[in-house]
Design an enzyme around this catalytic site. Structure first.
Site, PDB file in Angstrom:
ATOM      1  N   LYS A  19     127.229   8.410  53.519  1.00  0.00           N
ATOM      2  CA  LYS A  19     126.870   7.310  52.610  1.00  0.00           C
ATOM      3  C   LYS A  19     127.075   7.766  51.168  1.00  0.00           C
ATOM      4  CE  LYS A  19     123.722   3.919  54.044  1.00  0.00           C
ATOM      5  NZ  LYS A  19     122.385   3.330  54.094  1.00  0.00           N
ATOM      6  N   LYS A  58     125.317  11.792  56.089  1.00  0.00           N
ATOM      7  CA  LYS A  58     125.317  10.481  56.748  1.00  0.00           C
ATOM      8  C   LYS A  58     126.594   9.701  56.446  1.00  0.00           C
ATOM      9  CE  LYS A  58     121.269   8.827  55.213  1.00  0.00           C
ATOM     10  NZ  LYS A  58     120.093   7.928  55.104  1.00  0.00           N
TER      11      LYS A  58
HETATM   12  N1  C2G Z   1     116.308  -2.554  55.927  1.00  0.00           N
HETATM   13  C1  C2G Z   1     115.744  -3.789  56.263  1.00  0.00           C
HETATM   14  N2  C2G Z   1     116.353  -4.935  55.862  1.00  0.00           N
HETATM   15  C2  C2G Z   1     117.499  -4.879  55.134  1.00  0.00           C
HETATM   16  C3  C2G Z   1     118.068  -3.640  54.784  1.00  0.00           C
HETATM   17  C4  C2G Z   1     117.444  -2.473  55.192  1.00  0.00           C
HETATM   18  O1  C2G Z   1     114.692  -3.849  56.931  1.00  0.00           O
HETATM   19  N3  C2G Z   1     118.087  -6.061  54.760  1.00  0.00           N
HETATM   20  C5  C2G Z   1     115.635  -1.339  56.392  1.00  0.00           C
HETATM   21  C6  C2G Z   1     116.513  -0.482  57.305  1.00  0.00           C
HETATM   22  O2  C2G Z   1     116.463  -0.959  58.643  1.00  0.00           O
HETATM   23  C7  C2G Z   1     115.878   0.896  57.153  1.00  0.00           C
HETATM   24  C8  C2G Z   1     115.326   0.870  55.709  1.00  0.00           C
HETATM   25  O3  C2G Z   1     115.337  -0.513  55.289  1.00  0.00           O
HETATM   26  O4  C2G Z   1     114.791   1.043  58.072  1.00  0.00           O
HETATM   27  C9  C2G Z   1     116.163   1.684  54.755  1.00  0.00           C
HETATM   28  O5  C2G Z   1     117.498   1.229  54.867  1.00  0.00           O
HETATM   29  P1  C2G Z   1     118.668   2.232  54.338  1.00  0.00           P
HETATM   30  O6  C2G Z   1     118.353   2.660  52.960  1.00  0.00           O
HETATM   31  O7  C2G Z   1     119.973   1.590  54.641  1.00  0.00           O
HETATM   32  O8  C2G Z   1     118.416   3.475  55.297  1.00  0.00           O
HETATM   33  P2  C2G Z   1     119.499   4.254  56.176  1.00  0.00           P
HETATM   34  O9  C2G Z   1     120.653   4.630  55.329  1.00  0.00           O
HETATM   35  O10 C2G Z   1     119.697   3.448  57.394  1.00  0.00           O
HETATM   36  O11 C2G Z   1     118.745   5.632  56.472  1.00  0.00           O
HETATM   37  O12 C2G Z   1     116.904   9.049  59.187  1.00  0.00           O
HETATM   38  C10 C2G Z   1     117.013   7.656  58.992  1.00  0.00           C
HETATM   39  C11 C2G Z   1     117.976   7.333  57.884  1.00  0.00           C
HETATM   40  O13 C2G Z   1     117.679   8.072  56.721  1.00  0.00           O
HETATM   41  C12 C2G Z   1     117.946   5.832  57.587  1.00  0.00           C
END
Ligand code: C2G
Length: 129
Positions: free
Chosen positions: A46, A44
């Site tokens: 990240k 990803k």
């Molecule tokens: N999230 C949220 N509010 C935030 C930050 C994050 O609601 N202030 C939600 C994101 O929208 C996501 C979840 O928390 O649904 C996890 O966020 P991340 O850890 O950033 O996930 P991500 O890297 O986007 O991975 O296959 C899908 C991916 O693995 C998602």
């Protein structure tokens, strides 16, 4: 039994993550979270502060989470939905539309993100101290 499924990295676990998982848990009887492995985060693009084992341990301690599974590919969602008999697949709305193709298998919804908090913002705040 209504099973809800979501995925994420959940690095530097914060209240935005908590509020998402809390809302998701209220949509059904059990919430399953796919936690991105370190290898998949590399896919990803990240870089995590916390390794997979620590992120998984925190998610497993969260009162809203019934089960944590590893997320190690984009492609596993379809088989996870079938294997865990998922009724609702949900993500924060920064992913709005990205997973609509799963709509033939399950209900797909996107919930509003929590404003003013993110892992990136927390990293920046720490570096400025
Ligand atoms: N999230 C949220 N509010 C935030 C930050 C994050 O609601 N202030 C939600 C994101 O929208 C996501 C979840 O928390 O649904 C996890 O966020 P991340 O850890 O950033 O996930 P991500 O890297 O986007 O991975 O296959 C899908 C991916 O693995 C998602």
């Amino acid at each position: 039994m209504t099973t809800v499924l979501t995925y994420g990295t959940f690095d530097l676990f914060h209240h935005g993550h908590v509020r998402l998982l809390q809302r998701l848990s209220q949509l059904g009887d059990e919430l399953i979270v796919g936690c991105s492995t370190d290898a998949f985060n590399a896919v990803k693009g990240k870089r995590c502060v916390m390794p997979y084992g620590q992120r998984r341990e925190i998610l497993e301690a969260c009162r809203y989470v019934a089960r944590v599974i590893p997320e190690d590919s984009w492609a596993q969602k379809r088989s996870d939905i079938v294997n865990y008999n998922v009724s609702i697949f949900a993500m924060g709305d920064d992913w709005a539309g990205h997973f609509d193709d799963l709509g033939d298998l399950t209900r797909v919804i996107y919930l509003p993100r929590t404003q003013d908090v993110s892992t990136t913002e927390l990293k920046e705040r720490i570096q400025q101290r």
